[in-house]
Design an enzyme around this catalytic site. Structure first.
Site, PDB file in Angstrom:
ATOM      1  N   LYS A  82     -45.751  30.180 -15.769  1.00  0.00           N
ATOM      2  CA  LYS A  82     -46.281  31.509 -16.096  1.00  0.00           C
ATOM      3  C   LYS A  82     -47.777  31.437 -16.343  1.00  0.00           C
ATOM      4  O   LYS A  82     -48.275  30.472 -16.935  1.00  0.00           O
ATOM      5  CB  LYS A  82     -45.552  32.040 -17.334  1.00  0.00           C
ATOM      6  CG  LYS A  82     -45.913  33.472 -17.729  1.00  0.00           C
ATOM      7  CD  LYS A  82     -45.116  33.877 -18.963  1.00  0.00           C
ATOM      8  CE  LYS A  82     -45.417  35.299 -19.403  1.00  0.00           C
ATOM      9  NZ  LYS A  82     -44.660  35.667 -20.631  1.00  0.00           N
ATOM     10  N   SER A 158     -42.004  39.621 -20.529  1.00  0.00           N
ATOM     11  CA  SER A 158     -43.199  39.571 -19.689  1.00  0.00           C
ATOM     12  C   SER A 158     -43.214  38.400 -18.716  1.00  0.00           C
ATOM     13  O   SER A 158     -44.128  38.279 -17.904  1.00  0.00           O
ATOM     14  CB  SER A 158     -44.428  39.482 -20.594  1.00  0.00           C
ATOM     15  OG  SER A 158     -44.401  38.271 -21.359  1.00  0.00           O
ATOM     16  N   SER A 182     -39.356  37.675 -23.978  1.00  0.00           N
ATOM     17  CA  SER A 182     -40.001  37.613 -22.668  1.00  0.00           C
ATOM     18  C   SER A 182     -39.452  36.568 -21.719  1.00  0.00           C
ATOM     19  O   SER A 182     -39.778  36.592 -20.535  1.00  0.00           O
ATOM     20  CB  SER A 182     -41.511  37.392 -22.835  1.00  0.00           C
ATOM     21  OG  SER A 182     -42.124  38.567 -23.304  1.00  0.00           O
TER      22      SER A 182
END
Length: 468
Positions: A82, A158, A182
């Site tokens: 990420k 996210s 997330s």
């Protein structure tokens, strides 16, 4: 022999195929890069792909496997990370136009360093909501990320780019961050496994402005893969003074512990949440299957009220502190919703922040008492199925913020307990539903073992969703 990467669905299987030379890391990496080239224009899971670096890493791994000397269990497995983790040689923009991409990028976060040390092939960086601030994945910098099960829908967030990449076969593994759900929310929405281990089990650097809420977590297509990746990541780093010491036993072994006969509580709604009827039915059926297999399940709520006000105070205060460190004029460049979080965070005092931490501590004590009677707690991961991409809440729902549909996740960031999402079924519209398993702090091995049993009694196809 020619590579047949389509038949290899998990990182564990891929590594086994490396050992027998059925497939090489170079072939697997090329297949992943081809998949990215084919599909990422539709899903927008990656914000950076580096084929040259990935192929070099794959060739190095191939040489180690051929010599019978891989650096670890996951050497050569195509992996993404990420865009919240510092990565030497690649910018870490965190989905924001406020971060200068031209600065020096010469530091690896602990997560990145561990992946490199164990020889995993880094394909690139995945998209995130700006600064990871919400439970869907879109940003002013990178646009909208979409769900491989239906590109009209959100993958959650996210860490939605990571979830979409793994679900679509654009890399076998990924690592996300989770300060309010997330990792687990996009795992549920995309039909993969996502694990938020005990707080500080995976070290973080730099320290997150979201403080004790912040966790890193592995994302994969199977529980075995999660355990293998946790063995790589759960090692202290001197840059994180809160990092926990490693457990004496490997997670890849602990995941096979027999948990039949242990006590589980099933809470369909934590006592206060509204849950979609299909989600309720699918998760309830999976819980019944666990009970039939020998996990002793009884329906019981943990007995706390929604801690959303304390969570939002901690969340917005951390965001405000982070954004205040940006250059002058940055606020106007932010996602409008994040601007509002910043404005709210500026209004809180140090005394209010400490009061919110006290709520978290009290919640942790309550859960400690609950776990004296129940080894694990089981809930849905998310109260609703995936909804239209580009929105923070389902259009027409009347909900004011993402926290209003993500209430199963953030309480367990506040308590820093390990929590995993495993896929357990599809809605009538063919959309994945996840089940969440939560354990006491430091019981990461137990949570993984219960998740493994859930995976066995409620089999889930580890392959890719049909490309719409």
């Amino acid at each position: 022999m020619p590579a047949n990467t389509d038949t290899v669905q998990t990182a564990s299987e891929l590594a086994a195929a490396y050992a027998t030379r059925e497939i090489s890391p170079v072939e697997a990496t090329k297949a992943a890069l081809d998949r990215i080239n084919e599909l990422d224009g539709k899903y927008n899971a990656y914000c950076l792909v580096d084929p040259e670096a990935a192929l070099k890493s794959a060739r190095d791994s191939e040489a180690r496997w051929f010599e019978g000397n891989p650096t670890g269990w996951l050497d050569g497995v195509p992996t993404s990370i990420k865009d919240m983790f510092l990565t030497q040689g690649w910018p870490t923009l965190r989905g924001s136009r406020c971060i200068d991409p031209e600065q020096s990028w010469n530091t690896d976060s602990p997560v990145t360093a561990r992946l490199r040390k164990h020889g995993l092939v880094l394909l690139g960086k995945t998209t995130t909501a700006e600064l990871g601030w919400k439970a869907v994945t879109d940003s002013p910098l990178e646009g909208i990320t979409r769900n491989p099960w239906n590109p009209e829908l959100t993958p959650g967030g996210s860490s939605g780019g990571s979830a979409a990449a793994v679900a679509a076969g654009m890399g076998e593994l990924s690592v996300g961050t989770d300060a309010g759900g997330s990792v687990r929310i996009p795992a549920s929405f995309c039909g993969i496994v996502g694990f938020k281990p005990t707080g500080s089990r995976i070290p973080l650097y730099p320290a997150s402005p979201f403080g004790p809420l912040a966790h890193a977590g592995p994302m994969a297509r199977s529980v075995d893969d999660i355990a293998l990746l946790l063995d790589v990541l759960a090692v202290p780093d001197y840059r994180d003074p809160t990092a926990l010491p490693p457990l004496p036993a490997a997670y890849r072994e602990a995941v096979r512990r027999d948990v039949r006969g242990l006590r589980a509580a099933y809470s369909p709604n934590l006592g206060y949440l509204d849950v979609d009827p299909e989600v309720d039915h699918i998760v309830g059926s999976a819980v019944a299957a666990l009970n039939d297999e020998g996990l002793l399940v009884e329906q019981s709520d943990p007995g706390f009220s929604d801690p959303v006000e304390a969570f939002e105070l901690l969340w917005s205060t951390g965001a405000a502190k982070w954004i205040d460190s940006f250059p002058e004029g940055s606020v106007e460049k932010l996602d409008r919703g994040l601007q509002q979080v910043w404005e709210k965070g500026l209004t809180h005092s140090a005394s209010e922040y400490l009061d919110a931490l006290a709520v978290s501590a009290a919640l942790g004590i309550r859960m400690g008492e609950f776990h004296a009677q129940h080894d694990v707690l089981i809930t849905p991961t998310v109260a609703i199925p995936p909804f239209e991409a580009g929105y923070d809440v389902p259009p027409g729902s009347g909900l004011s913020s993402w926290q209003r549909w993500a209430g199963f996740s953030y309480p367990f960031n506040m308590t820093r307990q390990p929590a995993i999402s495993v896929p357990v079924g599809l809605t009538s519209n063919g959309l994945p539903v996840g089940m969440q398993i939560i354990g006491p702090r430091h019981s990461d091995d137990l949570v993984l073992a219960v998740a493994k049993l859930a995976e066995e009694v409620q089999p889930w196809p580890t392959g890719r969703p049909a490309t719409p």
